[in-house]
Design an enzyme around this catalytic site. Structure first.
Site, mmCIF file in Angstrom:
data_model
loop_
_atom_site.group_PDB
_atom_site.id
_atom_site.type_symbol
_atom_site.label_atom_id
_atom_site.label_comp_id
_atom_site.label_asym_id
_atom_site.label_seq_id
_atom_site.Cartn_x
_atom_site.Cartn_y
_atom_site.Cartn_z
ATOM 1 N N ASP A 326 -3.763 -8.336 -11.206
ATOM 2 C CA ASP A 326 -3.258 -7.813 -9.953
ATOM 3 C C ASP A 326 -4.467 -7.549 -9.043
ATOM 4 O O ASP A 326 -5.573 -7.340 -9.527
ATOM 5 C CB ASP A 326 -2.488 -6.516 -10.258
ATOM 6 C CG ASP A 326 -2.200 -5.747 -9.007
ATOM 7 O OD1 ASP A 326 -1.582 -6.330 -8.092
ATOM 8 O OD2 ASP A 326 -2.600 -4.558 -8.946
ATOM 9 N N ASP A 328 -4.572 -5.392 -5.698
ATOM 10 C CA ASP A 328 -4.749 -4.061 -5.096
ATOM 11 C C ASP A 328 -4.530 -2.960 -6.131
ATOM 12 O O ASP A 328 -3.479 -2.880 -6.759
ATOM 13 C CB ASP A 328 -3.776 -3.888 -3.928
ATOM 14 C CG ASP A 328 -4.004 -4.954 -2.864
ATOM 15 O OD1 ASP A 328 -5.176 -5.328 -2.647
ATOM 16 O OD2 ASP A 328 -3.018 -5.434 -2.270
ATOM 17 N N ASN A 369 1.270 -9.180 -4.970
ATOM 18 C CA ASN A 369 2.371 -8.953 -4.036
ATOM 19 C C ASN A 369 1.783 -8.567 -2.677
ATOM 20 O O ASN A 369 0.975 -7.631 -2.610
ATOM 21 C CB ASN A 369 3.246 -7.777 -4.505
ATOM 22 C CG ASN A 369 4.142 -8.139 -5.685
ATOM 23 O OD1 ASN A 369 4.187 -9.288 -6.118
ATOM 24 N ND2 ASN A 369 4.854 -7.135 -6.187
ATOM 25 N N GLN A 370 2.199 -9.261 -1.608
ATOM 26 C CA GLN A 370 1.720 -8.919 -0.259
ATOM 27 C C GLN A 370 2.924 -8.795 0.666
ATOM 28 O O GLN A 370 3.097 -9.576 1.620
ATOM 29 C CB GLN A 370 0.713 -9.977 0.235
ATOM 30 C CG GLN A 370 -0.586 -10.006 -0.556
ATOM 31 C CD GLN A 370 -1.398 -8.722 -0.430
ATOM 32 O OE1 GLN A 370 -1.370 -8.062 0.608
ATOM 33 N NE2 GLN A 370 -2.102 -8.334 -1.488
ATOM 34 N N SER A 371 3.768 -7.802 0.388
ATOM 35 C CA SER A 371 4.998 -7.668 1.161
ATOM 36 C C SER A 371 4.726 -7.218 2.601
ATOM 37 O O SER A 371 5.628 -7.238 3.428
ATOM 38 C CB SER A 371 5.948 -6.679 0.480
ATOM 39 O OG SER A 371 5.401 -5.370 0.530
ATOM 40 N N CYS A 411 13.316 -13.073 -3.740
ATOM 41 C CA CYS A 411 12.481 -14.190 -4.194
ATOM 42 C C CYS A 411 12.248 -14.084 -5.700
ATOM 43 O O CYS A 411 12.519 -13.056 -6.319
ATOM 44 C CB CYS A 411 11.147 -14.198 -3.450
ATOM 45 S SG CYS A 411 10.008 -12.922 -4.013
ATOM 46 N N ARG A 414 7.994 -12.171 -6.390
ATOM 47 C CA ARG A 414 7.510 -10.795 -6.254
ATOM 48 C C ARG A 414 7.620 -10.054 -7.589
ATOM 49 O O ARG A 414 8.689 -9.936 -8.188
ATOM 50 C CB ARG A 414 8.325 -10.061 -5.175
ATOM 51 C CG ARG A 414 7.879 -8.629 -4.949
ATOM 52 C CD ARG A 414 8.659 -7.965 -3.814
ATOM 53 N NE ARG A 414 8.508 -6.514 -3.853
ATOM 54 C CZ ARG A 414 7.462 -5.842 -3.368
ATOM 55 N NH1 ARG A 414 6.484 -6.502 -2.768
ATOM 56 N NH2 ARG A 414 7.393 -4.534 -3.469
HETATM 57 MG MG LIG Z 1 -1.614 -3.069 -7.771
HETATM 58 ZN ZN LIG Z 2 8.002 -13.790 -3.421
#
Ligand SMILES: [Mg+2]
Ligand SMILES: [Zn+2]
Length: 490
Positions: A326, A328, A369-371, A411, A414
């Site tokens: 991961d 972040d 994940n970059q929501s 999706c 994610r």
């Molecule tokens: Mg994280």
């Molecule tokens: Zn996604």
């Protein structure tokens, strides 16, 4: 092709033969330099396949071969030892040996000839080396499917010398239901020049036999084509010798004399068994007489050492093929929805942890994940800029997986959905069962589990307590998570 080497002069004989032989070249020749230090090897010569040199820093033949096959990307890995000479038609025969093998065949062994002197009878050492010609599954010339090696974690690095590590691998590969076959290619394995104490030194292998029995059960010798040898006699002779000393110390001279006679008879019989088929010159007879007195107690000692050392023989796990991180809160400090490359700031030890995996041939990647993109807080270009900065600081990465979607987009990528982990494994042709995912929240380890991979949680102060408690595997820091992985505890 993978050639582990400790820089013996024979390496250059091998490379000359490989450069001169006609026939189709393998995709790459990976030379694994297993010396602790020294000048870089100079393998280059016209006619070789493309050469890559990698270094272990000195780890023994099992670790060297593991680094070699992990570095390779081809379907088949042909191992050659650095003290053999392939026949001129070796490349052609190798290609024929591997062509059209059914999928359940995981390995193909080459054939070995050991030249012995024509003008005299062979010495004890020469006869021992000649045994390679009839040995099963020795890695002097053995090609394995890379996937078969990956499935069992490669060579067991607890075998510290070039002894039994190849039989152990063969048994574990066959345990998966795969077959090993013999090919039609030939190598010559010359008898290495040695000093007179070699037969004493090789007794250390008795400890490795203990590990073999722990790992594969009492039937291992039959399955590995490894005859028992004289260990029972060695133990009896050693016991007689010890008894003679004990009786002498306790002033029982008749018992001491009887035990000493038994020791002498056993030692003399052993020495004659080794002298009788040999050249019987003065040097050989002297060497056999002296070493035949030393070998029984040493064999017994090394066997006992192995019994203590290998009390527990746990299954070899080896290294994963891929570790996904991961981003972040795991590789870099978490600044929520960060779109500024200047705020990409690695956590302590991140670069070193990644490099330790790379040095062992383990591939590394990022699943992030970059929501913020779906939420309209940052742009896809900003995410790309931050990933470029990440690569500058911590790269190179073998795969980068980004999910720009929001939690309600449905999706498959994610996290905690398994899409990114699966995609990374598919891209690099890795079995998810040989993939580890390291992250700082429950969604990271849940994504791993959903993909069939192994998750390790490295919590931060803001990780929810129930997610920490629910994680099947945890480590306090990124560095310690990598320690666990490199120790086979994953
Ligand atoms: Mg994280
Ligand atoms: Zn996604």
């Amino acid at each position: 092709m993978v050639v582990p080497t400790i820089g013996r002069p024979s390496l250059h004989v091998l490379l000359d033969a490989l450069a001169a032989a006609p026939g189709p070249r393998p995709g790459e020749l990976i030379l694994v330099d297993d010396r602790p230090d020294g000048e870089p090897l100079r393998p280059d010569r016209a006619g070789l396949p493309p050469v890559r040199v990698v270094r272990t820093g000195g780890g023994g033949p099992a670790r060297a071969r593991n680094l070699g096959w992990r570095t390779a990307r081809t379907e088949w890995i042909a191992f050659l030892d650095d003290d053999v000479v392939p026949d001129p038609d070796w490349y052609e025969r190798l290609a024929q040996d591997l062509a059209d093998l059914p999928p359940d065949v995981a390995g193909s062994q080459g054939r070995v000839r050991v030249p012995l002197p024509a003008d005299r009878r062979p010495t004890d050492w020469e006869r021992g080396t000649a045994g390679l010609a009839t040995s099963s599954w020795i890695t002097a010339d053995l090609a394995y499917r890379r996937a078969a090696l990956a499935a069992v974690g490669g060579f067991d690095e607890r075998f510290p010398r070039a002894f039994r590590e190849d039989s152990d691998l063969a048994l574990r590969v066959m345990d998966t239901g795969a077959r090993l076959v013999r090919g039609q290619r030939w190598i010559t394995h010359p008898v290495r020049p040695v000093d007179r104490w070699v037969s004493v030194r090789v007794q250390a292998g008795n400890a490795d036999d203990v590990l073999m029995r722990r790992l594969h059960g009492p039937d291992w010798r039959r399955r590995a084509d490894a005859p028992l040898g004289r260990r029972p006699q060695h133990m009896a002779v050693t016991a007689a010798g010890l008894a003679a000393v004990g009786f002498a110390l306790t002033r029982r001279p008749r018992a001491a004399a009887a035990a000493a006679a038994a020791w002498l008879a056993g030692t003399a019989e052993f020495a004659w068994r080794r002298i009788e088929p040999g050249p019987r010159d003065r040097a050989e007879v002297t060497t056999m007489a002296v070493t035949s007195a030393l070998i029984p107690p040493l064999a017994t000692w090394h066997w006992l050492r192995g019994v203590v050392k290998h009390r527990r023989g746990t299954r070899w796990r080896g290294l994963p093929d891929l570790v996904l991180f991961d981003r972040d809160g795991t590789l870099v400090h978490d600044y929520p929805y960060n779109g500024d490359p200047d705020w990409v700031r690695p956590v302590d030890g991140a670069k070193e942890a990644l490099d330790r995996l790379r040095e062992r041939g383990v591939r590394v990647g990022v699943v992030s994940n970059q929501s913020g993109v779906a939420r309209g807080i940052i742009t896809a270009e900003q995410v790309d800029a931050c990933m470029r900065r990440l690569t500058e600081l911590l790269g190179p990465f073998d795969t980068l997986q980004i999910c720009p979607h929001g939690p309600d987009d449905g999706c498959v990528c994610r996290k905690p959905a398994p899409g990114m982990v699966k995609a990374a494994c598919a891209e690099l042709d890795v079995d998810p069962a040989r993939c580890v995912v390291v992250g700082d929240i429950g969604a990271d380890v849940e994504a791993a589990a959903a993909a069939g991979a192994v998750g390790i949680l490295v919590p931060t102060p803001v990780t929810r307590r129930q997610e920490v408690e629910a994680a099947p595997r945890r480590a306090p820091t990124l560095a310690e998570a990598v320690d666990d992985v490199l120790a086979g505890e994953w």
